[in-house]
Design a protein around this motif. Structure first.
Motif, PDB file in Angstrom:
ATOM      1  N   SER A 187       1.887 -50.279  33.308  1.00 35.15           N
ATOM      2  CA  SER A 187       0.546 -50.731  32.934  1.00 35.15           C
ATOM      3  C   SER A 187      -0.411 -49.574  32.682  1.00 35.15           C
ATOM      4  O   SER A 187      -1.418 -49.736  32.009  1.00 35.15           O
ATOM      5  N   ARG A 205      -0.054 -52.633  26.220  1.00 29.35           N
ATOM      6  CA  ARG A 205       0.839 -52.705  27.379  1.00 29.35           C
ATOM      7  C   ARG A 205       2.148 -53.397  27.011  1.00 29.35           C
ATOM      8  O   ARG A 205       3.220 -53.035  27.491  1.00 29.35           O
ATOM      9  N   PRO A 262      -3.240 -38.959  34.625  1.00 31.79           N
ATOM     10  CA  PRO A 262      -2.831 -39.033  36.033  1.00 31.79           C
ATOM     11  C   PRO A 262      -1.847 -40.184  36.247  1.00 31.79           C
ATOM     12  O   PRO A 262      -1.997 -41.252  35.672  1.00 31.79           O
TER      13      PRO A 262
ATOM     14  N   MET B 266       0.050 -39.098  44.650  1.00 35.18           N
ATOM     15  CA  MET B 266      -0.777 -39.061  43.441  1.00 35.18           C
ATOM     16  C   MET B 266      -1.319 -37.655  43.243  1.00 35.18           C
ATOM     17  O   MET B 266      -1.419 -36.881  44.189  1.00 35.18           O
ATOM     18  N   PRO B 267      -1.710 -37.332  42.003  1.00 36.07           N
ATOM     19  CA  PRO B 267      -2.162 -35.956  41.755  1.00 36.07           C
ATOM     20  C   PRO B 267      -3.393 -35.555  42.564  1.00 36.07           C
ATOM     21  O   PRO B 267      -3.621 -34.371  42.778  1.00 36.07           O
ATOM     22  N   HIS B 470     -10.043 -35.996  36.546  1.00 36.39           N
ATOM     23  CA  HIS B 470      -8.804 -35.901  35.786  1.00 36.39           C
ATOM     24  C   HIS B 470      -7.561 -36.046  36.662  1.00 36.39           C
ATOM     25  O   HIS B 470      -6.466 -36.220  36.147  1.00 36.39           O
ATOM     26  N   LEU B 471      -7.723 -35.954  37.962  1.00 33.83           N
ATOM     27  CA  LEU B 471      -6.566 -36.092  38.853  1.00 33.83           C
ATOM     28  C   LEU B 471      -6.431 -37.513  39.397  1.00 33.83           C
ATOM     29  O   LEU B 471      -5.509 -37.827  40.137  1.00 33.83           O
ATOM     30  N   ARG B 472      -7.373 -38.358  39.046  1.00 28.82           N
ATOM     31  CA  ARG B 472      -7.497 -39.672  39.681  1.00 28.82           C
ATOM     32  C   ARG B 472      -7.199 -40.771  38.679  1.00 28.82           C
ATOM     33  O   ARG B 472      -7.772 -40.804  37.594  1.00 28.82           O
ATOM     34  N   THR B 473      -6.287 -41.657  39.026  1.00 29.58           N
ATOM     35  CA  THR B 473      -6.031 -42.775  38.125  1.00 29.58           C
ATOM     36  C   THR B 473      -7.141 -43.826  38.267  1.00 29.58           C
ATOM     37  O   THR B 473      -7.724 -43.972  39.343  1.00 29.58           O
ATOM     38  N   GLU B 474      -7.413 -44.507  37.174  1.00 27.88           N
ATOM     39  CA  GLU B 474      -8.377 -45.609  37.266  1.00 27.88           C
ATOM     40  C   GLU B 474      -7.651 -46.939  37.106  1.00 27.88           C
ATOM     41  O   GLU B 474      -8.260 -47.962  36.805  1.00 27.88           O
ATOM     42  N   SER B 475      -6.345 -46.889  37.342  1.00 30.15           N
ATOM     43  CA  SER B 475      -5.541 -48.105  37.171  1.00 30.15           C
ATOM     44  C   SER B 475      -5.978 -49.198  38.133  1.00 30.15           C
ATOM     45  O   SER B 475      -5.713 -50.369  37.905  1.00 30.15           O
ATOM     46  N   LEU B 478      -7.537 -52.437  36.948  1.00 29.38           N
ATOM     47  CA  LEU B 478      -6.758 -53.526  36.363  1.00 29.38           C
ATOM     48  C   LEU B 478      -6.601 -54.664  37.374  1.00 29.38           C
ATOM     49  O   LEU B 478      -6.449 -54.407  38.565  1.00 29.38           O
ATOM     50  N   SER B 482      -2.008 -57.515  35.801  1.00 30.65           N
ATOM     51  CA  SER B 482      -1.851 -56.524  34.734  1.00 30.65           C
ATOM     52  C   SER B 482      -1.242 -55.240  35.279  1.00 30.65           C
ATOM     53  O   SER B 482      -0.361 -54.645  34.666  1.00 30.65           O
ATOM     54  N   TYR B 483      -1.729 -54.835  36.461  1.00 36.87           N
ATOM     55  CA  TYR B 483      -1.205 -53.615  37.069  1.00 36.87           C
ATOM     56  C   TYR B 483       0.313 -53.699  37.190  1.00 36.87           C
ATOM     57  O   TYR B 483       1.029 -52.753  36.890  1.00 36.87           O
TER      58      TYR B 483
END
Lengths: 522, 522
Positions: A187, A205, A262, B266-267, B470-475, B478, B482-483
């Motif tokens: 996703s 997706r 990321p 995670m990064p 930039h190191l952090r996902t914003e997923s 969702l 969807s995720y």
């Protein structure tokens, strides 16, 4: 004594430990990356041995950096193969961009690449059968195998010799390196070739999931079959293709998260994106003169990589005409016939010191095909990009630059001179492109250690500790239904249902009894 | 100019950048960890402001290290609360170990902890309503909020002030820190409290999934409700509890993978396990004398942490008697009544310089309750452990040491003096325990940078770049379906079915037509 040794190590991380490294590289541009690490290994006093094929292309037999072992077989991965491959792909790319065309393109790519796997498998079989060579490899007592997992040669050899394994990796035979070991939610982790970002709408997706299925299909039919018998014969029935990769100690990944979106990662992934980047050296005199002659307008440099030295005449003419209209000076790496429209502000060169030019203060713009190395160098020096992506990961690399506002992609397959000119004008005149690229550059450079030093630290770590098992999960040994807890969920669902049914059954029994006794009483 | 600045930064990572850090800590042992970072921030020239409650326990109002802001409300998290909490838990632990008892124990823990959340919510409401204070916090122009996410105070405040957020974290309100941001396959990531490893059999995996469900339930009923209104009122309807945590820039995680089982990460997670560890300083004279008097047998040290200074009489007597039988000298941090069986080889102390003792060459064994700090210090100094885990994460911490063969767990709730004695003998006489712990120590110490320097690097990185987006996902934005690509899979399954049905429908139509025409002809 031990404590002292540790303290010394901590105090001077670059301590020379005379290790022995067996390198199994992939030829061509991948070798350029591997060589950077070999140079550094050599500089730190390690002994390097490189395995190469009889028909090696970039990998020379003799070098002050390493000793080589030349296998008596061909990899088939030479200049001819690469050029045919690229030309064929470009032809198809130009033909159209429908889903069906892309599918055919990918199939063709997979089929051509499978020739490499056939050769690699043959090469490995000959290697394993060469008892003298194998014995000498065993006797050499290497500390580790450093391999490029884009072909599985090094992977199989490391397991055969029971040596720790370190990857210099961006792609594996399974696609993007992370996919083999880190959970990858489709996703928000875009697959290579999709030109998607980490923020996708529903249809994007869907595309990502389809491409994932397609990649799995490719691996199953165009990669895996060539190694099954080989693995069974030489590594035993317990080994399987994917888990040999997953067992690698350290993955030195040629990206960083200034560039990459990321995503989940694993403790044994070390990011070394931009490890090849260096401050610029002074230019050769004639180039410096040319660059300085640009005055306040500055210089544009253009290169489409080693393999694409020339373009169709009409296209080259359009590009040259667009350059001719600019007040900037242009340095263009082009080995084709001189375009008729070439302006006298444009210098054609066979080769250019790309890193030194990118680091020159007069350089305003990089017209690039989007190979990882070039993009990382532009990022390191903070030079915005006009991208003309061609094949492989180039569209994806440039997409990462574009979504961060540090460059602009122009479709080389449909562009006219005017479109190209406009693209250049946009990136030159809108300051945000340069500012964004400079911001990325600051982020990239602000790391606790230089990426190459980090890479070497972890290679030497593996030497010191005979591996890095504590950083590596062994979850890949689980069957898929256990890994994803499918068996547990089914078991729990079953248990809940059983309890429920038993309960309902008893209630019904009870009801029946009560009803019966009522009937009796009546 | 820019380039020069970057070069300088790269050359001297410890460069003083006079930043302003707002710290929202948790009291008690968590504060001990936070203070290590505050000391280092102070040493590097940063200004630190600490938010504390009126009834703060460990967190002093005045300090040379920081200025404090004392809120006009109580956290309720003082010595009394902690001791009552611990005593109650120990009582239940001693009572039995059935699943039902464990469940009750956990519920009781959750209910008691929820009192803290009620207080934190009240504290935050008063803070947000104090317009003068809020204005002064805004005027102070902090560079970032450094928070302990075990309570959500700092998280909410950072978002309210729109400041970058860095966590000093092991646990969050949602359990183990990773769970909030990194994919966590329950098949090989054991939950805290399960005392499982990364290699689980089927029933263990079932247990792990059940505990996960239970943890989710706890969060939903014992944590979340206290903050919903507060978030809605002060942070707007778009914010929700979990995503406020997920938006943190950097997670400084108080573990490393020498100690923790390898798992996805995670990064923006930075590991700083053992960041508080230092080489040993010389002991006070009387202790050094005592230690030296042990001769070749060496010294055993025992501590059950700050909160457990005493034990029930009978248990203390059993332990003292076991110690008395040993040729080693023993230093025991014990503030209860002097056990009647105490041997003259055992020294009772109110407090001991634990790190200096662990680093002393005469120290052979650490008898410990398994708090993260003590375990990390033992690991740093390579001293094997006999573990007497009591509550919280102590059983899990010690389990990690035990499965690596660097210590042994003895169940304090059922042990006799003989069992305890045997446990000590085993670890002292079987060299593998010490060798394994020393191997862990070597691995732990062999890092590119010291963990505390790494932590400070990333805090200063956030200062320099106003975050680390930039190191952090914003997923996490969702929706869950969807995720996990549930919508995509359903869509694709639907599409396939539609094609299939259409095909079958046409075939049937065709068949019917053919049949009819046949019938007609006949």
């Amino acid at each position: 004594m031990n404590q002292l040794w540790i303290t010394l190590l901590l105090l001077c991380p670059a301590v020379i430990y005379g290790g022995k490294v067996l390198v199994f590289p992939l030829d061509g541009s991948h070798w350029v990356n591997m060589k950077v690490i070999i140079e550094e290994l050599h500089a730190r006093g390690h002994q390097v041995t490189v395995v190469r094929s009889r028909d090696s292309w970039y990998i020379k037999e003799t070098s002050p950096l390493y000793t080589s072992i030349t296998l008596e077989s061909d990899s088939g991965f030479g200049e001819d193969f690469a050029k045919t491959f690229v030309v064929q792909l470009l032809e198809i790319q130009r033909a159209g961009k429908s889903a069906w065309t892309r599918f055919k393109l990918e199939m063709q790519l997979a089929q051509m690449a499978s020739a490499l796997h056939v050769n690699t498998a043959t090469m490995l079989e000959q290697l394993f059968e060469n008892k003298d060579l194998i014995q000498s490899l065993k006797d050499a007592k290497y500390d580790l195998v450093l391999a490029d997992p884009a072909i599985p040669g090094g992977v199989l050899l490391a397991h055969y010799l029971k040596l720790p394994l370190v990857f210099n990796v961006r792609w594996t035979s399974q696609g993007e390196g992370h996919f083999s070991i880190a959970p990858t939610p489709l996703s928000y982790v875009p697959l290579t070739g999709t030109v998607l970002s980490d923020k996708m709408n529903f249809l994007e997706r869907v595309l990502n999931v389809i491409v994932f299925g397609f990649t799995e299909y490719q691996i199953a039919y165009y990669v895996l079959p060539y190694y099954v018998d080989l693995i069974d014969k030489y590594l035993g029935p317990d080994a399987d293709f994917l888990s040999l990769f997953q067992a690698a100690d350290i993955w030195l990944m040629r990206v960083d998260f200034v560039f990459e979106f990321p995503r989940p990662t694993m403790p044994n992934v070390v990011y070394m994106g931009g490890f090849q980047c260096k401050p610029a050296k002074p230019l050769p005199e004639h180039l410096e003169e040319f660059v300085q002659s640009s005055g306040e307008h500055g210089v544009i440099i253009m290169s489409l990589g080693t393999l694409i030295g020339e373009l169709p005449h009409d296209l080259a003419d359009e590009i040259a005409a667009a350059f001719a209209k600019l007040p900037q000076k242009v340095i263009w790496r082009y080995i084709g016939e001189r375009p008729v429209t070439l302006g006298n502000n444009t210098l054609l060169v066979d080769w250019m010191p790309q890193n030194d030019l990118l680091g020159h203060p007069k350089t305003k713009l990089f017209v690039a095909h989007g190979g990882t190395n070039g993009v990382q160098e532009a990022l390191y020096h903070g030079v915005p990009i006009v991208g003309l992506p061609l094949i492989f990961d180039q569209p994806d690399n440039l997409h990462r630059i574009e979504v961060r506002g540090a460059g602009k992609i122009v479709d080389i397959f449909s562009m006219t001179g005017d479109i190209f000119y406009q693209g250049i004008q946009d990136v030159l005149n809108e300051p945000s492109y340069r500012l964004n690229m400079q911001r990325l550059s600051r982020l990239h450079r602000d790391q606790p250690m230089k990426p190459l030093d980090t890479a070497l630290f972890w290679i030497e770590f593996v030497m010191r500790h005979k591996g890095a098992a504590h950083l590596r999960t062994e979850s890949y040994r689980l069957p898929w239904y256990s890994y994803h807890s499918v068996d547990v969920v089914l078991f729990l669902a079953g248990a809940v249902l059983l309890v429920l049914f038993t309960f309902v059954f008893f209630i019904r029994c009870l009801c029946t009894k009560i009803c019966r006794s009522k009937v009796k009483r009546e």
